[in-house]
Design an enzyme around this catalytic site. Structure first.
Site, PDB file in Angstrom:
ATOM      1  N   GLU A   1      61.827  43.118  55.567  1.00  0.00           N
ATOM      2  CA  GLU A   1      61.009  43.443  54.425  1.00  0.00           C
ATOM      3  C   GLU A   1      61.661  44.622  53.594  1.00  0.00           C
ATOM      4  OE1 GLU A   1      59.800  41.513  56.651  1.00  0.00           O
ATOM      5  OE2 GLU A   1      58.344  40.272  55.851  1.00  0.00           O
TER       6      GLU A   1
ATOM      7  N   TYR B   1      62.353  47.721  54.393  1.00  0.00           N
ATOM      8  CA  TYR B   1      62.085  49.159  54.996  1.00  0.00           C
ATOM      9  C   TYR B   1      63.422  49.600  55.346  1.00  0.00           C
ATOM     10  CZ  TYR B   1      57.313  48.029  54.587  1.00  0.00           C
ATOM     11  OH  TYR B   1      55.966  47.630  54.078  1.00  0.00           O
TER      12      TYR B   1
ATOM     13  N   ARG C   1      62.084  42.718  64.467  1.00  0.00           N
ATOM     14  CA  ARG C   1      61.677  42.231  63.281  1.00  0.00           C
ATOM     15  C   ARG C   1      63.211  42.033  62.456  1.00  0.00           C
ATOM     16  NH1 ARG C   1      56.636  41.435  60.031  1.00  0.00           N
ATOM     17  NH2 ARG C   1      57.093  39.804  58.784  1.00  0.00           N
TER      18      ARG C   1
ATOM     19  N   HIS D   1      59.981  43.525  50.071  1.00  0.00           N
ATOM     20  CA  HIS D   1      59.000  43.677  49.181  1.00  0.00           C
ATOM     21  C   HIS D   1      59.233  43.655  47.615  1.00  0.00           C
ATOM     22  CE1 HIS D   1      56.037  43.974  52.406  1.00  0.00           C
ATOM     23  NE2 HIS D   1      56.354  45.219  52.777  1.00  0.00           N
TER      24      HIS D   1
ATOM     25  N   GLN E   1      43.239  38.311  48.783  1.00  0.00           N
ATOM     26  CA  GLN E   1      42.257  39.240  47.939  1.00  0.00           C
ATOM     27  C   GLN E   1      41.719  40.258  48.711  1.00  0.00           C
ATOM     28  OE1 GLN E   1      40.754  35.499  45.535  1.00  0.00           O
ATOM     29  NE2 GLN E   1      39.595  37.273  45.239  1.00  0.00           N
TER      30      GLN E   1
HETATM   31  P1  NAP Z   1      37.471  36.267  33.620  1.00  0.00           P
HETATM   32  O1  NAP Z   1      38.433  36.610  34.687  1.00  0.00           O
HETATM   33  O2  NAP Z   1      36.471  37.433  33.414  1.00  0.00           O
HETATM   34  O3  NAP Z   1      38.230  35.988  32.168  1.00  0.00           O
HETATM   35  C1  NAP Z   1      37.395  35.642  31.122  1.00  0.00           C
HETATM   36  C2  NAP Z   1      38.518  35.453  29.978  1.00  0.00           C
HETATM   37  O4  NAP Z   1      37.750  35.093  28.798  1.00  0.00           O
HETATM   38  C3  NAP Z   1      39.240  36.701  29.802  1.00  0.00           C
HETATM   39  O5  NAP Z   1      40.584  36.531  29.356  1.00  0.00           O
HETATM   40  C4  NAP Z   1      38.576  37.368  28.210  1.00  0.00           C
HETATM   41  O6  NAP Z   1      39.499  37.818  27.600  1.00  0.00           O
HETATM   42  C5  NAP Z   1      37.905  35.884  27.850  1.00  0.00           C
HETATM   43  N1  NAP Z   1      36.835  36.168  26.915  1.00  0.00           N
HETATM   44  C6  NAP Z   1      35.466  36.883  27.419  1.00  0.00           C
HETATM   45  N2  NAP Z   1      34.613  36.668  26.566  1.00  0.00           N
HETATM   46  C7  NAP Z   1      35.107  35.994  25.586  1.00  0.00           C
HETATM   47  C8  NAP Z   1      34.481  35.501  24.263  1.00  0.00           C
HETATM   48  N3  NAP Z   1      33.269  35.605  24.061  1.00  0.00           N
HETATM   49  N4  NAP Z   1      35.570  34.806  23.636  1.00  0.00           N
HETATM   50  C9  NAP Z   1      36.521  34.303  23.844  1.00  0.00           C
HETATM   51  N5  NAP Z   1      37.282  34.887  25.113  1.00  0.00           N
HETATM   52  C10 NAP Z   1      36.329  35.636  25.822  1.00  0.00           C
HETATM   53  O7  NAP Z   1      36.569  34.939  34.056  1.00  0.00           O
HETATM   54  P2  NAP Z   1      37.360  33.604  34.413  1.00  0.00           P
HETATM   55  O8  NAP Z   1      38.699  33.276  34.047  1.00  0.00           O
HETATM   56  O9  NAP Z   1      36.242  32.714  34.239  1.00  0.00           O
HETATM   57  O10 NAP Z   1      37.425  33.920  36.111  1.00  0.00           O
HETATM   58  C11 NAP Z   1      36.284  33.980  36.875  1.00  0.00           C
HETATM   59  C12 NAP Z   1      36.553  34.941  38.159  1.00  0.00           C
HETATM   60  O11 NAP Z   1      37.017  33.685  38.815  1.00  0.00           O
HETATM   61  C13 NAP Z   1      37.364  35.615  38.007  1.00  0.00           C
HETATM   62  O12 NAP Z   1      36.675  37.145  37.887  1.00  0.00           O
HETATM   63  C14 NAP Z   1      38.202  35.785  39.271  1.00  0.00           C
HETATM   64  O13 NAP Z   1      37.416  36.870  39.806  1.00  0.00           O
HETATM   65  C15 NAP Z   1      37.723  34.455  39.667  1.00  0.00           C
HETATM   66  N6  NAP Z   1      39.063  33.947  39.765  1.00  0.00           N
HETATM   67  C16 NAP Z   1      40.194  34.087  40.320  1.00  0.00           C
HETATM   68  C17 NAP Z   1      41.364  33.383  40.282  1.00  0.00           C
HETATM   69  C18 NAP Z   1      42.589  34.140  40.869  1.00  0.00           C
HETATM   70  O14 NAP Z   1      43.451  33.682  40.559  1.00  0.00           O
HETATM   71  N7  NAP Z   1      42.455  35.347  41.607  1.00  0.00           N
HETATM   72  C19 NAP Z   1      41.401  32.114  39.720  1.00  0.00           C
HETATM   73  C20 NAP Z   1      40.296  31.524  39.189  1.00  0.00           C
HETATM   74  C21 NAP Z   1      39.171  32.311  39.088  1.00  0.00           C
HETATM   75  P3  NAP Z   1      39.046  38.495  26.184  1.00  0.00           P
HETATM   76  O15 NAP Z   1      37.760  39.225  26.516  1.00  0.00           O
HETATM   77  O16 NAP Z   1      40.366  39.664  25.955  1.00  0.00           O
HETATM   78  O17 NAP Z   1      39.339  37.384  24.738  1.00  0.00           O
HETATM   79 FE1  SF4 Z   2      43.625  37.460  53.659  1.00  0.00          FE
HETATM   80 FE2  SF4 Z   2      41.631  36.412  54.302  1.00  0.00          FE
HETATM   81 FE3  SF4 Z   2      42.352  35.723  51.896  1.00  0.00          FE
HETATM   82 FE4  SF4 Z   2      43.534  35.096  54.152  1.00  0.00          FE
HETATM   83  S1  SF4 Z   2      41.630  34.292  53.672  1.00  0.00           S
HETATM   84  S2  SF4 Z   2      44.731  35.872  52.588  1.00  0.00           S
HETATM   85  S3  SF4 Z   2      42.873  36.981  55.597  1.00  0.00           S
HETATM   86  S4  SF4 Z   2      41.550  37.625  52.614  1.00  0.00           S
END
Ligand code: NAP
Ligand code: SF4
Length: 682
Positions: A175, A177, A225, A263, A350
């Protein structure tokens, strides 16, 4: 040999449950719980939580476990005052861990990890004074004397681990290290006996293994490892890696574990879009050259995956870390015919790795009890109540099943025809196929715990009151935010649900409004041709530039991403490049994947209007028209609280959880933890 050892009983995983004889001890199965830092290692004066974390996995039947990394001296710290085993006073604390594990019938090794130039402190050392691209500190080059002292520190640490009752140690040689740094030209430019020729570069790891073995005697497990694929340039060639493995074997290692990628590598190795068991072919190549048992790793999460890896002879053991965070009883469930009840790791990072990188205690999105075993306890109820849980997304499911496990009567209402909520969208995104597994788990758990499930049922406040529930938990989730853009009712505009589910056709030129998690997901859907590369190891390795012929140093070739079938614009109003707010350990993968597909990622956008000509925007004061066939709205979410307000007005006891509670930060990790914590105290 493995097949001959397998017992012809009903267990569908005979290779996984074949014992492994190490000469001086035997392991009951082929599962190694791989090393993972949880943050609990950094509190040496109180290992009570860490002891219970490992004891739970030992009770769950894991064959052998490895702790998170402990440095053998101060320069090897990952960060100031982080986990270290270098003084005798620390031995007593560690006994708490080993005694708990042994009482539960398990075996445990301590990982010795010297961070080298990945250390996050100014005392870092390395073979040469070359800064890594992912840390702010330039390391000091070790002197010849310093190298000798470091080797002694490894051996001493192993001896202290033995005194603390560990069954062995794992020497962290991969990794990127310290040990790995000695092996690669990119980090070792020495001209003395520790650099230059292969023999010189290998001297440091081989001496560490040899002197560790000397220090601990024969009847003690020593795992090395070994970085079998560095995935960075100016790194090791395959014949050098094989030569090292042979020397490590001769120097006294009991087992060799596989390491994949430094990493600082820009090839993903463990995130959810990496195919299952994507790298076990590397370990199989190594098996041609060494005799001691080999352990393979990376994206092995379920028993059928592990069994297939072992059955085709890729390795003698499989290492899993995150899957055992998600379910401490993984092994016992697989052994006793309950594999479908395993709580799956969806490889999201996450709550585990993202937390560690933020200096927070690790846990698990799917299992909030991970690393909180002594704090988040589901005690059986004294007074049984009847709960209604409304909404079968992650929050509702976690709440309903936890309440039922504790002994409450629970009725779960869901207005759609399936459980899972937003996870049913996620599982359709290329690279997120793993998100289908939680529904399998929750579906079985609902049946097992006796929750009454009412699918296709709209729960209205009056009906819930009439049924006389003691408490209603509202987990009604979110509704998409309305961005109020002039012309948004044009037929070319659609919501993200239609785009992901494929319920409306999407043209060749597309603008996505909103670049949050869902905007990125939609862009992935639109730029990949099915089937998803995540289901095809050969295609995936080609797309990311992994050299499966092992002819190139570092295992890298030119990445060859398949062209996107569409031209896509991913837009946000906030200035700067989209994707900065994505998670630490996975965001770079999403950004790199979309960049490879030629997605235009633009910040600082003002949306003017939508008409037949397309999407009218201004960027940095300049007006332009994106002549697109479709505009897809991914502008975030609003909480869906109507039912909660109606129930409160009727005077009912109500709790609101998940996206219905807070939509701004809607994410499954928070929703499941909130639901589980609430259900543990109701
Ligand atoms: P989000 O992450 O809060 O993104 C919303 C997007 O919309 C932002 O880019 C924002 O950017 C834009 N926005 C906000 N208000 C707006 C408006 N009035 N008009 C136009 N654009 C606007 O929400 P999401 O994409 O719906 O995701 C929801 C949640 O799902 C996320 O917070 C996340 O936790 C989870 N999620 C995570 C993943 C992942 O890959 N980890 C994947 C899917 C969902 P601007 O305000 O700059 O325009
Ligand atoms: Fe980590 Fe749990 Fe997501 Fe698996 S499911 S990657 S252990 S947070």
């Amino acid at each position: 040999m493995l097949a001959a050892m397998a017992t012809p009983d009903a267990n569908p995983f005979p290779h996984l449950f074949a014992p492994l004889d190490l000469g001086f001890c035997s392991l009951p199965n082929r599962v190694l719980m791989g090393s993972m830092h949880t943050g609990l290692e950094d509190h040496a004066r109180d290992f009570g939580k860490l002891a219970e974390y490992f004891a739970a996995r030992a009770r769950g039947g894991v064959g052998l476990m490895v702790t998170g990394g402990f440095s053998p001296n101060i320069s090897g710290w990952l960060k100031p005052f982080s986990s270290r085993l270098s003084s005798r006073w620390q031995v007593v604390s560690h006994r708490r861990i080993t005694e708990a594990v042994h009482a539960a019938g398990g075996k445990i090794c301590l990982q010795i990890l010297h961070a080298g130039r990945y250390a996050f402190h100014p005392l870092s050392v390395a073979p040469s004074a070359i800064k890594s691209p992912i840390t702010p500190f330039t390391p000091r080059a070790l002197s010849d004397h310093g190298i000798e002292r470091t080797i002694r520190a490894f051996a001493r640490c192993a001896r202290l681990a033995q005194d603390a009752g560990y069954d062995g140690v794992e020497i962290m040689g991969s990794e990127g290290y310290l040990i790995n740094e000695f092996l690669a030209e990119r980090s070792n430019q020495r001209s003395d006996r520790w650099g230059g020729s292969l023999e010189n570069r290998m001297r440091f790891p081989v001496e560490i293994v040899r002197r560790t073995r000397e220090a601990v005697g024969r009847n003690f497990i020593v795992i090395y490892r070994l970085s079998m694929l560095d995935l960075v340039d100016r790194a090791q060639a395959w014949d050098e890696i094989v030569a090292l493995a042979k020397q490590v074997e001769s120097a006294g290692a009991t087992l060799i574990n596989t390491g994949i990628g430094w990493h600082e590598a820009r090839v993903p190795t463990i995130v959810t879009s990496v195919p299952r068991a994507a790298f076990t072919w590397v370990t199989r190549r190594m098996k041609e050259s060494v005799r001691i048992p080999l352990i393979t790793t990376n994206r092995i999460n379920l028993p059928n995956v592990a069994e297939a890896v072992l059955a085709r002879g890729d390795a003698d053991m499989v290492s899993m870390a995150r899957p055992l965070l998600a379910d401490p009883d993984w092994v016992e469930k697989a052994r006793s015919g309950r594999a479908t009840q395993i709580n799956p790791c969806i490889a999201c990072n996450q709550a585990c790795l993202d937390h560690v990188f933020e200096n927070r205690r690790a846990s698990c999105l799917m299992n909030p009890r991970a690393c909180y075993e002594t704090e988040l306890i589901d005690a059986p109820v004294v007074t049984k109540k009847h709960f209604a849980v409304v909404g079968a997304g992650p929050a509702g499911l976690a709440c309903a099943t936890t309440l039922a496990q504790r002994g409450h009567a629970v009725t779960l209402y869901e207005q759609s025809s399936e459980i899972g909520g937003q996870f049913n969208l996620a599982k359709r995104v290329p690279g997120k196929e793993e998100f289908a597994e939680p529904m399998r788990y929750w579906g079985n758990l609902l049946a097992e715990t006796g929750v009454e499930v009412r699918l296709g049922t709209h729960a209205d406040a009056a009906a819930l009151k009439a049924r006389g529930f003691d408490v209603v938990v509202v987990a009604t989730g979110v509704t998409p935010r309305d961005p109020h853009i002039p012309g948004q009712d044009h037929p070319m505009v659609m919501g993200y649900r239609d785009a992901v589910m494929g319920t409306k056709p999407v043209g060749r030129r597309v603008a996505i409004i909103g670049a949050g998690g869902i905007g990125f997901d939609v862009a992935e859907c639109l730029t990949q041709q099915p089937p998803s590369a995540t289901t095809d190891i050969a295609r995936w390795t080609r797309e990311w530039g992994v050299d499966t012929t092992l002819l190139q140093r570092g295992g890298l070739v030119k990445a060859d991403a398949e062209p996107s079938p569409r031209e896509v614009w991913l837009l946000q109003r906030t200035p700067g490049k989209p994707g900065k707010r994505l998670n630490k350990t996975t965001g770079w993968v999403h950004r790199a994947a979309l960049k490879a597909k030629g997605v235009h990622m633009l910040g600082g956008v003002t949306y003017e209007k939508i008409d037949d000509a397309g999407l009218h925007v201004s960027i940095d004061g300049k007006q332009q028209i994106l002549a697109v066939d479709n505009v897809i709205i991914c502008a975030g979410q609003e909480s869906n609280r109507t039912l909660a307000d109606e129930l409160t007005a009727l005077g009912m006891a109500v709790h609101v959880i998940g996206g219905a509670d807070v939509a701004a930060e809607l994410d499954a990790k928070r929703a499941i933890r909130q639901a589980t914590e609430l259900a543990a105290v109701l």
